[in-house]
Design a protein around this motif. Structure first.
Motif, mmCIF file in Angstrom:
data_model
loop_
_atom_site.group_PDB
_atom_site.id
_atom_site.type_symbol
_atom_site.label_atom_id
_atom_site.label_comp_id
_atom_site.label_asym_id
_atom_site.label_seq_id
_atom_site.Cartn_x
_atom_site.Cartn_y
_atom_site.Cartn_z
ATOM 1 N N GLU A 22 -14.012 11.088 -18.716
ATOM 2 C CA GLU A 22 -12.839 11.008 -19.586
ATOM 3 C C GLU A 22 -13.155 11.582 -20.967
ATOM 4 O OE1 GLU A 22 -9.740 7.637 -21.262
ATOM 5 O OE2 GLU A 22 -11.633 7.020 -20.355
ATOM 6 N N ALA A 23 -14.321 11.246 -21.507
ATOM 7 C CA ALA A 23 -14.716 11.770 -22.817
ATOM 8 C C ALA A 23 -14.894 13.284 -22.766
ATOM 9 C CB ALA A 23 -16.009 11.094 -23.283
ATOM 10 N N TRP A 24 -15.462 13.777 -21.660
ATOM 11 C CA TRP A 24 -15.645 15.221 -21.523
ATOM 12 C C TRP A 24 -14.296 15.929 -21.461
ATOM 13 C CZ3 TRP A 24 -14.594 18.961 -17.778
ATOM 14 C CH2 TRP A 24 -15.228 20.188 -17.972
ATOM 15 N N LEU A 25 -13.351 15.398 -20.680
ATOM 16 C CA LEU A 25 -12.016 15.999 -20.601
ATOM 17 C C LEU A 25 -11.299 15.927 -21.944
ATOM 18 C CD1 LEU A 25 -10.792 14.803 -17.096
ATOM 19 C CD2 LEU A 25 -11.182 17.159 -17.826
ATOM 20 N N ASP A 26 -11.463 14.811 -22.662
ATOM 21 C CA ASP A 26 -10.855 14.688 -23.992
ATOM 22 C C ASP A 26 -11.392 15.749 -24.940
ATOM 23 O OD1 ASP A 26 -9.146 12.638 -23.420
ATOM 24 O OD2 ASP A 26 -10.452 11.051 -24.190
ATOM 25 N N SER A 27 -12.705 16.031 -24.828
ATOM 26 C CA SER A 27 -13.280 17.032 -25.732
ATOM 27 C C SER A 27 -12.753 18.433 -25.420
ATOM 28 C CB SER A 27 -14.800 17.011 -25.642
ATOM 29 O OG SER A 27 -15.234 17.553 -24.407
ATOM 30 N N LYS A 28 -12.345 18.671 -24.192
ATOM 31 C CA LYS A 28 -11.825 19.988 -23.807
ATOM 32 C C LYS A 28 -10.351 20.138 -24.131
ATOM 33 C CE LYS A 28 -15.748 21.179 -22.220
ATOM 34 N NZ LYS A 28 -16.625 21.883 -23.102
ATOM 35 N N GLY A 29 -9.631 19.023 -24.311
ATOM 36 C CA GLY A 29 -8.225 19.095 -24.702
ATOM 37 C C GLY A 29 -7.272 18.793 -23.563
ATOM 38 N N LYS A 30 -5.984 18.899 -23.893
ATOM 39 C CA LYS A 30 -4.933 18.566 -22.938
ATOM 40 C C LYS A 30 -4.923 19.533 -21.759
ATOM 41 C CE LYS A 30 -0.952 17.504 -24.687
ATOM 42 N NZ LYS A 30 0.425 17.547 -25.214
ATOM 43 N N GLY A 31 -5.287 20.785 -21.994
ATOM 44 C CA GLY A 31 -5.317 21.776 -20.916
ATOM 45 C C GLY A 31 -6.260 21.384 -19.789
ATOM 46 N N ALA A 32 -7.389 20.791 -20.140
ATOM 47 C CA ALA A 32 -8.343 20.354 -19.117
ATOM 48 C C ALA A 32 -7.750 19.230 -18.282
ATOM 49 C CB ALA A 32 -9.646 19.897 -19.775
ATOM 50 N N TRP A 33 -7.058 18.308 -18.912
ATOM 51 C CA TRP A 33 -6.404 17.221 -18.178
ATOM 52 C C TRP A 33 -5.353 17.771 -17.219
ATOM 53 C CZ3 TRP A 33 -7.712 12.286 -17.643
ATOM 54 C CH2 TRP A 33 -8.600 11.738 -18.567
ATOM 55 N N ILE A 34 -4.581 18.740 -17.685
ATOM 56 C CA ILE A 34 -3.539 19.316 -16.836
ATOM 57 C C ILE A 34 -4.166 20.091 -15.682
ATOM 58 C CG2 ILE A 34 -1.665 21.014 -16.804
ATOM 59 C CD1 ILE A 34 -0.975 20.060 -19.655
ATOM 60 N N ALA A 35 -5.248 20.817 -15.962
ATOM 61 C CA ALA A 35 -5.930 21.568 -14.898
ATOM 62 C C ALA A 35 -6.463 20.625 -13.826
ATOM 63 C CB ALA A 35 -7.062 22.403 -15.497
ATOM 64 N N VAL A 36 -7.070 19.515 -14.246
ATOM 65 C CA VAL A 36 -7.593 18.547 -13.280
ATOM 66 C C VAL A 36 -6.449 17.940 -12.472
ATOM 67 C CG1 VAL A 36 -8.723 16.293 -13.083
ATOM 68 C CG2 VAL A 36 -9.706 18.052 -14.532
ATOM 69 N N MET A 37 -5.324 17.669 -13.124
ATOM 70 C CA MET A 37 -4.180 17.108 -12.418
ATOM 71 C C MET A 37 -3.649 18.101 -11.381
ATOM 72 S SD MET A 37 -0.471 15.981 -13.897
ATOM 73 C CE MET A 37 -0.145 17.676 -14.347
ATOM 74 N N VAL A 38 -3.518 19.380 -11.754
ATOM 75 C CA VAL A 38 -3.026 20.400 -10.821
ATOM 76 C C VAL A 38 -3.987 20.562 -9.648
ATOM 77 C CG1 VAL A 38 -2.559 22.871 -10.595
ATOM 78 C CG2 VAL A 38 -1.634 21.615 -12.526
ATOM 79 N N LEU A 39 -5.291 20.592 -9.940
ATOM 80 C CA LEU A 39 -6.266 20.677 -8.852
ATOM 81 C C LEU A 39 -6.184 19.458 -7.938
ATOM 82 C CD1 LEU A 39 -9.352 22.161 -10.720
ATOM 83 C CD2 LEU A 39 -7.920 23.289 -9.000
ATOM 84 N N GLY A 40 -5.949 18.310 -8.527
ATOM 85 C CA GLY A 40 -5.777 17.110 -7.708
ATOM 86 C C GLY A 40 -4.575 17.227 -6.782
ATOM 87 N N PHE A 41 -3.464 17.790 -7.284
ATOM 88 C CA PHE A 41 -2.297 17.991 -6.435
ATOM 89 C C PHE A 41 -2.584 19.012 -5.333
ATOM 90 C CE2 PHE A 41 0.507 16.152 -9.782
ATOM 91 C CZ PHE A 41 1.202 15.279 -8.964
ATOM 92 N N ILE A 42 -3.356 20.039 -5.654
ATOM 93 C CA ILE A 42 -3.652 21.084 -4.663
ATOM 94 C C ILE A 42 -4.526 20.536 -3.537
ATOM 95 C CG2 ILE A 42 -4.927 23.244 -4.308
ATOM 96 C CD1 ILE A 42 -3.900 24.113 -7.085
ATOM 97 N N PHE A 43 -5.594 19.819 -3.882
ATOM 98 C CA PHE A 43 -6.529 19.364 -2.858
ATOM 99 C C PHE A 43 -6.053 18.103 -2.130
ATOM 100 C CE2 PHE A 43 -9.438 21.876 -5.569
ATOM 101 C CZ PHE A 43 -9.781 22.821 -4.612
ATOM 102 N N PHE A 44 -5.517 17.139 -2.855
ATOM 103 C CA PHE A 44 -5.062 15.904 -2.215
ATOM 104 C C PHE A 44 -4.028 15.281 -3.152
ATOM 105 C CE2 PHE A 44 -5.874 11.369 -0.905
ATOM 106 C CZ PHE A 44 -5.367 11.511 0.378
ATOM 107 N N TRP A 45 -2.760 15.338 -2.787
ATOM 108 C CA TRP A 45 -1.677 15.015 -3.708
ATOM 109 C C TRP A 45 -1.762 13.617 -4.322
ATOM 110 C CZ3 TRP A 45 1.698 11.074 -2.879
ATOM 111 C CH2 TRP A 45 1.825 10.589 -1.578
#
Length: 145
Positions: A22-45
């Motif tokens: 969570e701290a690592w994603l926070d340091s990367k910004g909102k874009g990283a959170w959105i990317a992880v969310m999209v990847l989560g939807f792609i691999f397993f909704w």
């Protein structure tokens, strides 16, 4: 600089891998959170749905940025009082700030006088209307008597 040093702030011993992630994603910004969310939807909704729910629940989705913590926002408010190192510019800035504060005080006192004048005019109008109504009432009572 080695790879371990780059991730050292996130590798505190008392934190779990979830809080480090969570701290690592926070340091990367909102874009990283959105990317992880999209990847989560792609691999397993359900994983993507879980990330979306967490982002909304923790207010990461609608905040300005994950990087802005309350302490950094508060510390930026005091930048105007810092010196720049240029004595001439600092003197100009101090003079300008002083002049602006004086103008603000003068404007606020003008607004106060304006409010008082408006209140006085409204009160005088009320008293005139009241005395006129009282005079009219007495006149009609005298005519009826």
């Amino acid at each position: 600089m080695n790879t371990a040093a780059a991730y050292e702030p996130y590798a505190s011993t008392g934190r779990s891998w979830l809080s480090r992630s969570e701290a690592w994603l926070d340091s990367k910004g909102k874009g990283a959170w959105i990317a992880v969310m999209v990847l989560g939807f792609i691999f397993f909704w359900p994983v993507g749905l879980a990330f979306l729910a967490y982002m909304i629940w923790s207010k990461r989705m609608f905040g300005k940025s994950c990087r802005n913590s309350r302490s950094t926002v508060l510390s930026q408010g005091f930048k105007a009082s810092r010196t720049t190192g240029n004595a001439v510019f600092d003197a100009y800035k101090a003079d300008t700030l002083r002049r602006l504060e004086e103008e603000q005080e003068q404007f606020e006192s003008f607004l106060e006088r304006l409010r008082e004048a408006k209140d006085k005019a409204e009160f005088d109008q009320f008293m005139e209307d009241r005395s006129r109504r009282v005079a009219e009432t007495q006149k009609t009572e005298d005519e009826n008597a």
